[in-house]
Design an enzyme around this catalytic site. Structure first.
Site, short mmCIF file in Angstrom:
data_model
loop_
_atom_site.label_atom_id
_atom_site.label_comp_id
_atom_site.label_asym_id
_atom_site.label_seq_id
_atom_site.Cartn_x
_atom_site.Cartn_y
_atom_site.Cartn_z
N ASP A 91 47.66 -9.21 -19.72
CA ASP A 91 46.49 -9.59 -19.73
C ASP A 91 47.12 -10.41 -21.38
O ASP A 91 45.64 -10.46 -22.13
CB ASP A 91 45.46 -9.23 -19.88
CG ASP A 91 44.09 -10.35 -19.35
OD1 ASP A 91 44.88 -11.68 -19.14
OD2 ASP A 91 43.09 -9.95 -19.75
N LYS A 105 34.51 0.84 -27.04
CA LYS A 105 35.06 0.21 -25.66
C LYS A 105 34.68 1.36 -24.94
O LYS A 105 35.49 2.14 -24.43
CB LYS A 105 36.52 0.15 -25.91
CG LYS A 105 36.99 -0.76 -24.38
CD LYS A 105 38.34 -0.87 -24.40
CE LYS A 105 37.90 -1.84 -25.10
NZ LYS A 105 37.98 -3.64 -23.97
N GLY A 162 35.89 -2.46 -19.45
CA GLY A 162 34.73 -2.00 -19.93
C GLY A 162 33.74 -2.90 -20.59
O GLY A 162 34.64 -4.40 -21.02
N LEU A 180 30.42 -6.70 -27.69
CA LEU A 180 30.54 -7.82 -28.15
C LEU A 180 32.20 -8.51 -27.61
O LEU A 180 31.51 -9.54 -27.44
CB LEU A 180 31.62 -7.06 -29.68
CG LEU A 180 31.03 -6.84 -30.59
CD1 LEU A 180 32.50 -5.69 -31.37
CD2 LEU A 180 30.27 -7.30 -31.37
N GLY A 181 31.93 -7.75 -26.51
CA GLY A 181 32.88 -8.90 -25.29
C GLY A 181 32.82 -7.59 -23.81
O GLY A 181 31.93 -6.40 -23.87
N ARG A 182 32.78 -8.65 -22.73
CA ARG A 182 32.91 -7.68 -21.69
C ARG A 182 34.25 -8.02 -21.04
O ARG A 182 35.05 -9.19 -21.48
CB ARG A 182 31.75 -8.33 -20.96
CG ARG A 182 30.14 -8.45 -21.35
CD ARG A 182 29.63 -8.20 -19.69
NE ARG A 182 28.22 -8.54 -20.49
CZ ARG A 182 27.23 -7.68 -20.64
NH1 ARG A 182 27.49 -6.47 -19.55
NH2 ARG A 182 26.05 -7.71 -20.69
N GLY A 183 34.63 -6.34 -20.32
CA GLY A 183 36.42 -7.35 -19.84
C GLY A 183 35.49 -5.83 -18.47
O GLY A 183 35.78 -6.32 -18.36
#
EC number: 2.7.11.1
Length: 632
Positions: A428, A329, A313, A307-310
């Site tokens: 953030d 996550k 993680g 779903l997403g990268r950050g």
């Protein structure tokens, strides 16, 4: 033909009946919405110095548009009035709002008893009446709230005993009755966290404590005739001294035993070290998942489920065995300072930060090699994905939803900054970290992964975590963050909502130069705000509200952090309270006009206007950009 007409007529009639039933579900036989009546009764018994309840109108037919009120499926489900300087009493009519799931009234000055009628709110999950002046006893009717997870009654003036009925609630996660005037024994509640400190006459659970251990008053023999002169007086003095010493010793001994009991009990709030890898161990409502469960849920952490990268993680979509959708996550850094104990402590802190506009932690997985957090899946993705990445064909967010997102995000940040203990700095704040639930209510994510802030200290780090374009100048130049760092990020978020662009991507088109903040300031000075508006809105926006939101954004993004408003002030300005005065003060020179100080080691040869882009270019600190690739 007649048969077809009859079928069509009957279907139309059924649709009409269904629509009428839905539209009138909250109406009394006289046509009055009972939720409106109940809310107005609540309003009438409260003193509201800042008029936050001004639009609660008895003549209204729909309370879902009222400030501080949220609805689900057309019914009032949440009443959030924290830190609004309210006084007066809480009306028993609140018990008529039978669809309430959350009541948050903390940090006001409300007096009088807690209404017994709250026990009627069978759907209630969270009740926070902390930091008020409630008196009387805790209603036994609270034991009827079978769905209650969180109960905060701390810092009031409640008396009597903690009702035994609370032991009937099986799903309790947190009960906080600290700092009242309660006495007697405590019921055996299911809550993993049970705070009772600050109640001198409470003597512990019935199962382990003896409430009769209070010393009897000490009685000394009455003085008779003085037959031995000084000797007798000396004897009396010695006896009095011995009695006083014994009493003092008893008090210290009893206090020591109580503190020892509290220490032993508080240790059980979290995991015993010997149980730390036991998959059956859980923390209140949190579930401890095995790595095998989560690997299966994500199809071996398949890249198709990302779903997403950050920076912290990768987030995966997961299907649990019971069919529940979750966001998993998988943290990058498993070597958290303090190891297992520190990780579990941070998990506990995250789990206790509860607010409608904060992403609730569902569970976790922890081992020598893995640290994984499990959250509810948000079907509407992130604000960033809704603004631009309309891959699935969803319509862009309209103006009213964008404003609702701004207010909801502000409320979540107010909770983190002013109502959490310890306070939490997000560090953030951006559109990619604001998620949208099924009602398009803003839900702040990733907050638990920020560093925690003690009441006395700001956090200093040598590596700046955040996203370029959102990072406050002082954070870039010194590595020092505070609540005002988040205020700056929120100001940039407002600009993302207006423009429909990510601050990180800004400047890639030919007519855009520099960074988003500098561009907005320039257009605002030139009176060309219409150029800011996201083209997907198709000119469907409120021009007065546009001007106001830009003003709030510019106040939030002032270079000097001391000039920025607090998030609670930002929230009030977004709701129409105090913006004009604050903006006028800034324009008249009492706000920020002078250039901010340069980063350490830099010298300015002549006064000049400082731009945000200067700080990005000059920062010598490591910037770890955190950017998600998709909705979360």
């Amino acid at each position: 033909m007649e048969g077809v007409r009859f079928v069509v007529w009957r279907l139309g009639f059924l649709v009409f009946v269904w629509f009428f039933d839905i539209s009138s579900a909250t109406l009394s036989p006289t046509g009055v919405n009972y939720e409106v009546t109940a809310l107005v009764a609540v309003k009438n018994e409260l003193n509201d110095p800042y008029k936050v309840l001004e639009n609660w109108d008895v003549n209204s037919v729909d309370p879902c548009s009222w400030r501080m009120v949220s609805c689900t499926d057309g019914y009032v489900s949440s009443l959030d009035l924290p830190s609004q300087s309210l006084s007066g009493t809480l009306s028993p009519r609140i018990g008529n709002l039978t669809y309430l799931q959350s009541v948050v009234l903390q940090n006001n000055a409300i007096t009088g008893p807690i209404p017994e009628t709250i026990g009627r709110l069978e759907k209630l999950q969270s009740l926070d009446l902390s930091n008020n002046s409630f008196t009387g006893e805790i209603p036994a009717s609270l034991g009827e709230l079978k769905n209650l997870n969180y109960l905060r009654l701390n810092n009031n003036s409640l008396i009597g005993t903690c009702p035994e009925s609370l032991s009937k609630i099986e799903g309790l996660t947190l009960v906080d009755i600290s700092y009242n005037n309660l006495s007697g024994s405590l019921p055996k509640v299911s809550a993993r966290t049970f705070k009772v400190i600050g109640n001198a006459l409470i003597c512990g659970p019935k199962a382990v404590s003896n409430c009769s251990a209070v010393p009897e008053p000490l009685t000394l023999p009455q003085d008779g005739p003085d037959e031995s002169g000084t000797r007798t007086n000396g004897h009396h003095v010695a006896l009095a001294f011995a009695a006083s010493f014994s009493a003092a010793f008893f008090v210290f001994f009893t206090s020591g035993m109580f503190l020892w009991w509290r220490y032993r009990r508080n240790k059980q709030i979290f995991f015993d070290v010997n149980e730390q890898y036991d998959p059956e161990v859980s923390l209140g409502h949190l579930k401890r998942y095995t790595f095998k469960e989560l690997r299966s849920a994500t199809n071996h952490f398949n890249s198709k489920n990302i779903l997403g990268r950050g920076g912290y993680g990768i987030v995966y979509k997961g299907h649990l065995n019971d069919g529940t959708l979750v966001a998993v996550k998988r943290l990058k850094d498993c070597n958290i300072a303090g190891g297992e104990v520190q990780f579990q402590t941070e998990v506990e802190t995250i789990s206790l930060a509860l607010h409608r506009n904060l992403l609730r932690l569902r569970g976790f997985c922890s081992s020598n090699q893995e640290r994984i957090l499990v959250y509810p899946y948000m079907p509407n993705g992130s604000v960033a994905s809704r603004l631009k990445d309309n891959i699935r064909g969803e319509p862009a967010l309209d103006w009213s939803r964008r404003k609702k997102i701004a207010v909801g995000t502000a409320r979540g940040l107010v909770y983190l900054h002013e109502q959490c203990d310890p306070k939490i700095i997000h560090r953030d704040v951006k559109a990619a970290n604001i998620l949208l639930d099924e009602d398009f209510e803003a839900v702040v994510g990733d907050f638990g992964l920020a560093k925690l802030l003690d009441h006395r200290d700001s956090h200093v780090t040598t590596a700046v975590r955040g996203t370029v374009g959102h990072i406050a100048p002082e954070y870039l130049s010194t590595g020092q963050s505070s609540e005002k760092t988040d205020v700056f990020g929120f100001g940039i978020l407002l600009l993302e909502l207006i423009t429909g662009q990510k601050a990180l991507d800004f400047g890639r088109s030919a007519h855009q130069k520099g960074v988003m903040l500098d561009w907005v300031k320039k257009l605002h000075q030139e009176g060309k705000l219409k150029q800011l508006i996201d083209k997907d809105l198709n000119d469907k926006f409120d021009r007065v509200e546009l001007e106001e939101i830009v003003q709030v954004a510019l106040l939030c993004t002032q270079f000097n952090p001391s000039h920025r408003p607090k998030m609670s002030e930002v929230m009030k300005m977004l709701e129409g309270d105090g913006l004009a005065e604050r903006w006028e003060a800034t324009q008249n020179g009492t706000g920020e006009h002078q250039p901010p100080p340069l980063p350490p080691g830099m010298v300015s040869s002549s006064p000049r206007v400082r731009y945000y882009s200067d700080y990005i270019q000059e920062s010598s600190l490591v910037v770890e950009a955190i950017e998600l690739s998709g909705p979360r």
